[in-house]
Design a protein around this motif. Structure first.
Motif, PDB file in Angstrom:
ATOM      1  N   PRO A 120       0.835  -1.203   0.000  1.00 39.01           N
ATOM      2  CA  PRO A 120       0.000   0.000   0.000  1.00 39.01           C
ATOM      3  C   PRO A 120       0.875   1.261   0.000  1.00 39.01           C
ATOM      4  O   PRO A 120       1.902   1.305   0.695  1.00 39.01           O
ATOM      5  N   GLY A 121       0.443   2.250  -0.764  1.00 45.69           N
ATOM      6  CA  GLY A 121       1.236   3.479  -0.904  1.00 45.69           C
ATOM      7  C   GLY A 121       1.501   4.166   0.416  1.00 45.69           C
ATOM      8  O   GLY A 121       2.507   4.849   0.577  1.00 45.69           O
ATOM      9  N   HIS A 122       0.601   3.997   1.392  1.00 42.20           N
ATOM     10  CA  HIS A 122       0.739   4.725   2.668  1.00 42.20           C
ATOM     11  C   HIS A 122       1.677   4.014   3.647  1.00 42.20           C
ATOM     12  O   HIS A 122       2.046   4.585   4.670  1.00 42.20           O
ATOM     13  N   ALA A 123       2.072   2.770   3.358  1.00 43.19           N
ATOM     14  CA  ALA A 123       2.813   1.979   4.354  1.00 43.19           C
ATOM     15  C   ALA A 123       4.241   2.494   4.520  1.00 43.19           C
ATOM     16  O   ALA A 123       4.988   2.569   3.546  1.00 43.19           O
ATOM     17  N   GLY A 124       4.631   2.833   5.741  1.00 45.47           N
ATOM     18  CA  GLY A 124       5.994   3.264   6.038  1.00 45.47           C
ATOM     19  C   GLY A 124       6.868   2.050   6.304  1.00 45.47           C
ATOM     20  O   GLY A 124       7.849   1.799   5.606  1.00 45.47           O
ATOM     21  N   VAL A 125       6.488   1.273   7.318  1.00 44.43           N
ATOM     22  CA  VAL A 125       7.142  -0.017   7.553  1.00 44.43           C
ATOM     23  C   VAL A 125       6.262  -1.062   6.880  1.00 44.43           C
ATOM     24  O   VAL A 125       5.071  -1.167   7.168  1.00 44.43           O
ATOM     25  N   GLN A 126       6.843  -1.805   5.949  1.00 39.49           N
ATOM     26  CA  GLN A 126       6.053  -2.692   5.094  1.00 39.49           C
ATOM     27  C   GLN A 126       6.017  -4.093   5.707  1.00 39.49           C
ATOM     28  O   GLN A 126       7.009  -4.813   5.722  1.00 39.49           O
ATOM     29  N   GLU A 128       4.270  -7.879   5.897  1.00 34.18           N
ATOM     30  CA  GLU A 128       3.615  -8.798   4.969  1.00 34.18           C
ATOM     31  C   GLU A 128       2.112  -8.936   5.230  1.00 34.18           C
ATOM     32  O   GLU A 128       1.324  -8.970   4.287  1.00 34.18           O
ATOM     33  N   ASP A 129       1.711  -8.989   6.503  1.00 28.38           N
ATOM     34  CA  ASP A 129       0.288  -9.168   6.822  1.00 28.38           C
ATOM     35  C   ASP A 129      -0.557  -7.972   6.384  1.00 28.38           C
ATOM     36  O   ASP A 129      -1.782  -8.053   6.371  1.00 28.38           O
ATOM     37  N   GLU A 130       0.103  -6.847   6.086  1.00 28.12           N
ATOM     38  CA  GLU A 130      -0.645  -5.635   5.712  1.00 28.12           C
ATOM     39  C   GLU A 130      -0.497  -5.327   4.217  1.00 28.12           C
ATOM     40  O   GLU A 130      -0.834  -4.239   3.759  1.00 28.12           O
ATOM     41  N   TRP A 131      -0.016  -6.314   3.471  1.00 28.09           N
ATOM     42  CA  TRP A 131       0.277  -6.099   2.047  1.00 28.09           C
ATOM     43  C   TRP A 131      -0.960  -5.690   1.239  1.00 28.09           C
ATOM     44  O   TRP A 131      -0.880  -4.917   0.289  1.00 28.09           O
ATOM     45  N   TRP A 132      -2.108  -6.209   1.651  1.00 26.79           N
ATOM     46  CA  TRP A 132      -3.348  -5.913   0.918  1.00 26.79           C
ATOM     47  C   TRP A 132      -4.118  -4.740   1.508  1.00 26.79           C
ATOM     48  O   TRP A 132      -5.196  -4.416   1.018  1.00 26.79           O
ATOM     49  N   ASP A 133      -3.593  -4.117   2.563  1.00 25.07           N
ATOM     50  CA  ASP A 133      -4.400  -3.150   3.312  1.00 25.07           C
ATOM     51  C   ASP A 133      -4.382  -1.758   2.692  1.00 25.07           C
ATOM     52  O   ASP A 133      -4.113  -0.771   3.371  1.00 25.07           O
ATOM     53  N   GLY A 134      -4.654  -1.675   1.411  1.00 21.75           N
ATOM     54  CA  GLY A 134      -4.738  -0.370   0.761  1.00 21.75           C
ATOM     55  C   GLY A 134      -4.169  -0.436  -0.640  1.00 21.75           C
ATOM     56  O   GLY A 134      -3.450  -1.382  -0.985  1.00 21.75           O
ATOM     57  N   ASP A 285       9.623  -4.776   6.946  1.00 18.40           N
ATOM     58  CA  ASP A 285       9.652  -5.480   8.231  1.00 18.40           C
ATOM     59  C   ASP A 285      10.422  -6.798   8.059  1.00 18.40           C
ATOM     60  O   ASP A 285      10.182  -7.545   7.113  1.00 18.40           O
ATOM     61  N   GLU A 286      11.340  -7.075   8.972  1.00 16.45           N
ATOM     62  CA  GLU A 286      12.244  -8.217   8.764  1.00 16.45           C
ATOM     63  C   GLU A 286      11.884  -9.463   9.561  1.00 16.45           C
ATOM     64  O   GLU A 286      12.605 -10.459   9.525  1.00 16.45           O
TER      65      GLU A 286
END
Ligand SMILES: NC(=O)c1ccc[n+]([C@@H]2O[C@H](COP(=O)([O-])OP(=O)(O)OC[C@H]3O[C@@H](n4cnc5c(N)ncnc54)[C@H](OP(=O)(O)O)[C@@H]3O)[C@@H](O)[C@H]2O)c1
Length: 322
Positions: A120-126, A128-134, A285-286
């Motif tokens: 998502p364009g808004h993600a600062g720390v990327q 994996e679980d939030e990959w689809w969240d926007g 995120d690592e």
């Protein structure tokens, strides 16, 4: 029909896009590990836009693993200006690939590097679980969504046929071996090329768009190659994406200053704040990565830039006939 090999055995590995920036490093790394490598891209007579070409090469080589490094890519400016072609070609190539693998060699595993611009364009720390969240950022609409489609294809073929894929999310790559055209190269390599040009022309200043403050994660191309080569041993694949992540980034200014010092540019770096900065921080995120590869050591950022500058200096000398 291909047999799934024991993970210790040498494998037959088909590298699509194996003459490209990441592809050529992967070919070297996979060969060095004793696997049998076949390279296929348009210069080998294999156009992935034509399903017959990819079906033929799969039938001929019967790979255990397909490294999917062929794509229609370019700089941010390029993928924006050519959005329709970028989406069409990438979508068509991946549709053809999965269909052909399933038909010709369904026990082969497909390894996909997904670009982190698919977050998502808004993600600062990327994460994996939030990959689809926007939605992906507008500037990478076609390219980023094509990468999301690749994941959906991998997942669908696994769901219906059990076809295995490895989906690894990759940050901005840099290093030797990329294009020498600053319009087609990746951001940090483009900066190296332009600073070398500025140094050679004796320019007084070098302009960088924005404040230089945004922090970005960079990954050295040899590290990507090592991790993709390691993924050959993942017998079950890695359907859910995993970041190739260091969990840290460098500001544009820091990276530019390192390049300036190594190149020996005497002029001033000028930050044109008339241009927007974009997100303040974009790092991966690592946690998932470290659970898989706890001891992996990434190349030092400065050392990676030194190797990159040395490569482009060599190219510059060759072009001058020196
Ligand atoms: N570099 C990065 O920063 C980065 C970051 C994250 C993910 N990735 C991903 O990593 C992969 C490789 O990227 P790269 O930077 O190595 O790109 P690249 O240098 O442009 O290489 C892409 C390769 O794809 C081949 N290709 C393009 N169209 C083709 C077609 N129709 N049929 C067959 N082959 C075709 C090209 O070879 P021919 O012209 O000879 O066909 C080229 O060798 C891409 O999927 C990219 O999205 C890259």
């Amino acid at each position: 029909m291909c047999e799934v090999p024991d993970r210790q055995d040498p494998m037959r590995v088909l590298v699509l896009g194996g003459h490209g920036f990441i592809g050529r490093h992967v070919v070297e790394e996979v060969r060095a590990r004793g696997h049998e490598v076949t390279v296929a891209s348009r210069c080998d007579g294999v156009d992935l836009l034509n399903i017959g070409d990819i079906s033929n090469v799969l039938t001929d080589t019967r790979p255990d693993v397909v490294m999917n490094l062929a794509a229609h890519v370019g700089s941010l400016h390029y993928i924006t200006a050519h959005a329709a072609h970028v989406l069409h070609d990438n979508a068509q190539m991946m549709l053809n690939l999965y269909r052909a693998v399933q038909d010709a060699c369904p026990s082969a595993m497909v390894v996909n590097p997904l670009s982190n611009c698919s977050y998502p364009g808004h993600a600062g720390v990327q994460v994996e679980d939030e990959w689809w969240d926007g939605p992906v950022h507008e500037s990478v609409m076609a390219y980023g969504n094509a990468k999301r489609l690749l994941y959906v294809l991998a997942k669908s073929y696994h769901q219906q046929f059990g076809l295995r894929s490895v989906n690894l999310i990759v940050a901005n790559a840099f290093g030797p071996g990329d294009s020498t055209d600053p319009n087609r190269t990746h951001a940090l390599n483009g900066l190296v090329i332009r600073l070398l040009q500025a140094q050679k022309s004796g320019a007084d200043e070098f302009e960088i768009w924005g404040t230089g403050r945004p922090v970005r994660e960079w990954v050295f191309v040899d590290d990507i190659a090592k991790i993709l080569a390691w993924s050959l041993s993942l017998r079950e694949g890695l359907q859910e994406p995993v970041n190739i992540a260091q969990g840290k980034g460098y500001s544009i200014r820091e990276s530019a200053e390192i390049v300036r010092d190594i190149v020996g540019f005497q002029g001033e770096l000028v930050f044109n704040t008339g241009y927007a900065d974009g997100a303040p921080v974009k790092i991966l995120d690592e946690r998932r990565f470290r659970a898989l590869l706890p001891d992996f050591e990434f190349e030092d950022h400065r050392r990676g830039i030194e190797k990159t500058v040395a490569y482009y200096q060599h190219v510059q000398e060759e072009n001058l006939g020196g």
